[in-house]
Design a protein around this motif. Structure first.
Motif, PDB file in Angstrom:
ATOM      1  N   ALA A  66      -0.765  50.234  -5.046  1.00 52.78           N
ATOM      2  CA  ALA A  66      -0.686  48.908  -4.540  1.00 52.78           C
ATOM      3  C   ALA A  66      -1.129  48.318  -4.365  1.00 52.78           C
ATOM      4  O   ALA A  66      -2.360  48.604  -4.154  1.00 52.78           O
ATOM      5  CB  ALA A  66       0.823  49.181  -3.876  1.00 52.78           C
ATOM      6  N   GLY A  67      -1.141  47.225  -4.680  1.00 52.04           N
ATOM      7  CA  GLY A  67      -1.747  45.762  -4.082  1.00 52.04           C
ATOM      8  C   GLY A  67      -2.334  46.343  -2.353  1.00 52.04           C
ATOM      9  O   GLY A  67      -0.611  46.559  -2.042  1.00 52.04           O
ATOM     10  N   GLY A  68      -3.639  45.648  -2.219  1.00 46.82           N
ATOM     11  CA  GLY A  68      -2.871  45.529  -0.809  1.00 46.82           C
ATOM     12  C   GLY A  68      -2.263  44.330  -0.251  1.00 46.82           C
ATOM     13  O   GLY A  68      -1.683  42.915  -1.292  1.00 46.82           O
TER      14      GLY A  68
ATOM     15  N   TYR B  13       7.687  44.970  -1.133  1.00 44.74           N
ATOM     16  CA  TYR B  13       6.329  44.456  -1.620  1.00 44.74           C
ATOM     17  C   TYR B  13       5.643  45.582  -1.725  1.00 44.74           C
ATOM     18  O   TYR B  13       5.243  46.896  -1.544  1.00 44.74           O
ATOM     19  CB  TYR B  13       5.683  43.305  -1.307  1.00 44.74           C
ATOM     20  CG  TYR B  13       7.032  42.382  -0.851  1.00 44.74           C
ATOM     21  CD1 TYR B  13       6.821  41.722  -2.702  1.00 44.74           C
ATOM     22  CD2 TYR B  13       7.399  42.150  -0.150  1.00 44.74           C
ATOM     23  CE1 TYR B  13       7.197  40.441  -2.351  1.00 44.74           C
ATOM     24  CE2 TYR B  13       8.364  40.522  -0.542  1.00 44.74           C
ATOM     25  CZ  TYR B  13       8.394  40.221  -1.988  1.00 44.74           C
ATOM     26  OH  TYR B  13       8.877  38.772  -1.621  1.00 44.74           O
ATOM     27  N   ALA B  14       4.769  45.916  -3.227  1.00 44.35           N
ATOM     28  CA  ALA B  14       3.339  47.144  -2.851  1.00 44.35           C
ATOM     29  C   ALA B  14       4.329  48.552  -3.137  1.00 44.35           C
ATOM     30  O   ALA B  14       3.569  48.771  -2.296  1.00 44.35           O
ATOM     31  CB  ALA B  14       2.478  46.369  -1.827  1.00 44.35           C
ATOM     32  N   GLY B  15       4.870  48.798  -3.731  1.00 39.71           N
ATOM     33  CA  GLY B  15       4.827  50.261  -3.762  1.00 39.71           C
ATOM     34  C   GLY B  15       3.613  51.025  -5.470  1.00 39.71           C
ATOM     35  O   GLY B  15       3.601  50.151  -5.783  1.00 39.71           O
TER      36      GLY B  15
ATOM     37  N   GLY C   6      -1.685  44.933  -8.480  1.00 43.67           N
ATOM     38  CA  GLY C   6      -1.043  46.893  -8.474  1.00 43.67           C
ATOM     39  C   GLY C   6      -2.191  47.452  -9.055  1.00 43.67           C
ATOM     40  O   GLY C   6      -3.040  46.187 -10.497  1.00 43.67           O
ATOM     41  N   GLY C   7      -3.186  48.381  -9.261  1.00 42.93           N
ATOM     42  CA  GLY C   7      -3.812  48.630 -10.138  1.00 42.93           C
ATOM     43  C   GLY C   7      -3.151  49.464 -11.878  1.00 42.93           C
ATOM     44  O   GLY C   7      -2.230  50.032 -10.732  1.00 42.93           O
TER      45      GLY C   7
END
Length: 276
Positions: A37-39, A184-186, A27-28
Motif C-alpha cells: 500500500a501507499g504510505g 485507506y492504504a490496504g 500503491g504498488g
C-alpha cells in the motif's frame, strides 16, 4: 484576540491558521506477491499561513508486474513538506518483496524462503507516518501461493507452508477526516498459479490477487493470478479546518469541497495547490 476579531472568525471572514491533513501515496503494482500500500501520513493542527500557496501532489499507482517481473512501485503523494512514500511493487516469483511506503509480498516460490519488503514510511514534515512490511513466502509446492503486500495498519499475509491459499493484503488505516470513517492504504493480496485461492485484498482498497488496487485509496495491486499482476491504486490528499474560517482564496487541481460536521473539507484526487 479582540472581541471584534473573534466575531470576524466566527462569521467566516478570517483565514484558517491550522488544518488537519491526510496524505496517502500510490500503491504498488502486484508482481507474483501483492503490491504494498501507499504510505499513509496524517497530522492534526498543522500551522498554515494566509496568502501562501501550498502544493498538493497525488501519486499514481504502480504498474502491474507478473510472475516473472516485479511490479512497479507507486509514486509519492505530497502536501507542502509532508511526503507519503509510494507503495512497493510486488516481488516476482522466487524473489523477495521490495521496500516501499508499505512493503510488498514475496513472490511464489519452490526454491526456498523469500522475505517480504520492509516499510519505509515514517514521520515526515511534522506528520506521523504508517506503513507495514509485506508477507514472507515459504518454500511451497503447486499451486505456489505468494505473499500479500503490507498495509498502513498491518503486515501482509504469509501463506502456510505447502498451502494452496495465498497471503492476504495487510489491512489499511481508518481516518474520519472526510466526515465519515474511511479506510485507506490496504495491501494487495498474493497471487496464485492455480487461478484460485488468491489472497484477498487488505481493507482500504487493496486488490485481491489479479485485481487492481482501488483508485484514490493507495491500495496495493493484487499479485499474479496465474500470469499477470494488477496495478496499484492512486493516492489522495485531504485537508480540513473549522467552517468558522473562510474558504480558501484559491485552489488548483479541482479539489472537491464539502462543508459538513463543522468542517470545510478539501479532497484532491489530482495534483494542485491551495492558498488560504
Amino acid at each position: 484576540m479582540t472581541a471584534y476579531q473573534m466575531f470576524i472568525g466566527a462569521a467566516g471572514g478570517g483565514a484558517a491558521t491550522t488544518i488537519d491533513v491526510l496524505v496517502v501515496a500510490g500503491g504498488g503494482g502486484g508482481g507474483g506477491g501483492g503490491g504494498g500500500a501507499g504510505g499513509y501520513a496524517e497530522q492534526t493542527n498543522r500551522s498554515v499561513s494566509s496568502g501562501t500557496s501550498y502544493t498538493v501532489t497525488i501519486g499514481s499507482g504502480g504498474a502491474a508486474g507478473s510472475n516473472t517481473v516485479n511490479g512497479t512501485s507507486g509514486n509519492n503523494s505530497v502536501f507542502d513538506t509532508i511526503t507519503a512514500n509510494g507503495g512497493a511493487g510486488g516481488g516476482r516469483d522466487n524473489a523477495n518483496g521490495i521496500a516501499g511506503g508499505s512493503g510488498s509480498g514475496g513472490g511464489a516460490t519452490s526454491t526456498g524462503n523469500f522475505t517480504g519488503g520492509s516499510a519505509t514510511q515514517g514521520s515526515s514534515g511534522g506528520a506521523t507516518g504508517y506503513g507495514f512490511a509485506g508477507g514472507n513466502s515459504p518454500n511451497s509446492t503447486s499451486p505456489y501461493p505468494a505473499a500479500g503486500g503490507g498495509g498502513a495498519g498491518a503486515v501482509g499475509g504469509t501463506p502456510a507452508t505447502n498451502s494452496d491459499t495465498s497471503g492476504s493484503g495487510g489491512a489499511g488505516r481508518a481516518s474520519s477526516i472526510s466526515g465519515a470513517s474511511v479506510t485507506y492504504a490496504g495491501g494487495g493480496g498474493g497471487g496464485n498459479s492455480s487461478n484460485a485461492n488468491v489472497g484477498s485484498g487488505g481493507a482500504g482498497g487493496g486488490g485481491a490477487g489479479g485485481v487492481a488496487g482501488t483508485a484514490n485509496t493507495g491500495g496495493g495491486g493484487g499479485g499474479a493470478n496465474k500470469i499477470n499482476g494488477a496495478t496499484g491504486g492512486s493516492g489522495i490528499v485531504i485537508i480540513r479546518y473549522p467552517d468558522t474560517f473562510a474558504a480558501a482564496t484559491s485552489t488548483t487541481g479541482s479539489p472537491t469541497v464539502t462543508v459538513t460536521g463543522g468542517y470545510r473539507i478539501y479532497t484532491w484526487t489530482g495534483s494542485g495547490s491551495i492558498t488560504f
